[in-house]
Design a protein around this motif. Sequence first.
Motif, PDB file in Angstrom:
ATOM      1  N   GLY A 209       0.820  -1.216   0.000  1.00 14.07           N
ATOM      2  CA  GLY A 209       0.000   0.000   0.000  1.00 14.07           C
ATOM      3  C   GLY A 209       0.847   1.255   0.000  1.00 14.07           C
ATOM      4  N   GLU A 210       1.879   1.268   0.820  1.00 12.59           N
ATOM      5  CA  GLU A 210       2.768   2.438   0.874  1.00 12.59           C
ATOM      6  C   GLU A 210       3.461   2.654  -0.473  1.00 12.59           C
ATOM      7  N   LEU A 211       3.966   1.583  -1.059  1.00 11.79           N
ATOM      8  CA  LEU A 211       4.654   1.704  -2.346  1.00 11.79           C
ATOM      9  C   LEU A 211       3.681   2.108  -3.448  1.00 11.79           C
ATOM     10  N   THR A 212       2.464   1.596  -3.389  1.00  9.76           N
ATOM     11  CA  THR A 212       1.463   1.984  -4.381  1.00  9.76           C
ATOM     12  C   THR A 212       1.137   3.465  -4.246  1.00  9.76           C
ATOM     13  N   ALA A 213       0.975   3.932  -3.016  1.00  7.44           N
ATOM     14  CA  ALA A 213       0.694   5.363  -2.797  1.00  7.44           C
ATOM     15  C   ALA A 213       1.849   6.226  -3.298  1.00  7.44           C
ATOM     16  N   THR A 214       3.063   5.811  -3.008  1.00 11.59           N
ATOM     17  CA  THR A 214       4.235   6.563  -3.474  1.00 11.59           C
ATOM     18  C   THR A 214       4.295   6.564  -4.991  1.00 11.59           C
ATOM     19  N   SER A 215       4.026   5.411  -5.583  1.00  7.50           N
ATOM     20  CA  SER A 215       4.022   5.306  -7.044  1.00  7.50           C
ATOM     21  C   SER A 215       2.961   6.218  -7.646  1.00  7.50           C
ATOM     22  N   GLU A 216       1.792   6.251  -7.048  1.00  4.18           N
ATOM     23  CA  GLU A 216       0.731   7.129  -7.531  1.00  4.18           C
ATOM     24  C   GLU A 216       1.124   8.597  -7.386  1.00  4.18           C
ATOM     25  N   ASP A 217       1.801   8.912  -6.293  1.00  2.00           N
ATOM     26  CA  ASP A 217       2.280  10.293  -6.108  1.00  2.00           C
ATOM     27  C   ASP A 217       3.262  10.665  -7.214  1.00  2.00           C
ATOM     28  N   TYR A 218       4.176   9.766  -7.540  1.00  2.00           N
ATOM     29  CA  TYR A 218       5.149  10.044  -8.599  1.00  2.00           C
ATOM     30  C   TYR A 218       4.462  10.151  -9.965  1.00  2.00           C
ATOM     31  N   LYS A 219       3.435   9.336 -10.202  1.00  2.00           N
ATOM     32  CA  LYS A 219       2.702   9.444 -11.468  1.00  2.00           C
ATOM     33  C   LYS A 219       1.999  10.791 -11.555  1.00  2.00           C
ATOM     34  N   LEU A 220       1.417  11.221 -10.432  1.00  2.00           N
ATOM     35  CA  LEU A 220       0.767  12.527 -10.400  1.00  2.00           C
ATOM     36  C   LEU A 220       1.777  13.640 -10.671  1.00  2.00           C
TER      37      LEU A 220
END
Length: 159
Positions: A71-82
């Motif tokens: 979950g943390e890595l997915t959130a970070t990945s989504e932040d980087y995509k944003l």
Amino acid sequence: MRRHPRTGSSEGPGMAAAAAAVEGVPTTHREEPVRDDAAVETAEEAKEPAEADITELCRDMFSKMATYLTGELTATSEDYKLLENMNKLTSLKYLEMKDIAINISRNLKDLNQKYAGLQPYLDQINVIEEQVAALEQAAYKLDAYSKKLEAKYKKLEKR
């Protein structure tokens, strides 16, 4: 069997006295059952869970930790995509602004060239304006002179 250091009795401090006081029996006449200290100690020790329980708990912990980290890595990945999308949009906006600035610069150069082409005509207009001003002053002087002449003529006519 352990003995109390002050009283020398095999009971805990005050245990026999408290029990005797409750029942009204003198402490010297009452006997307590003998306790096995080894049995008491093992009864107080915590039991360790069985090996299968530890293994299951570890698996559960690692599974939950993996879910958390995912979950943390997915959130970070989504932040980087944003951030990547925002950077792309910003880059496009800057390219649009660059094109607008280039068009403004080109139009300004064109206007400066047209102004330079009109400059001789503007200079002629300024010269004509100066000549008109001088001619106007001459007309005022001529008008003033003609009024003086008219006044002199009328004076002479009256005589």
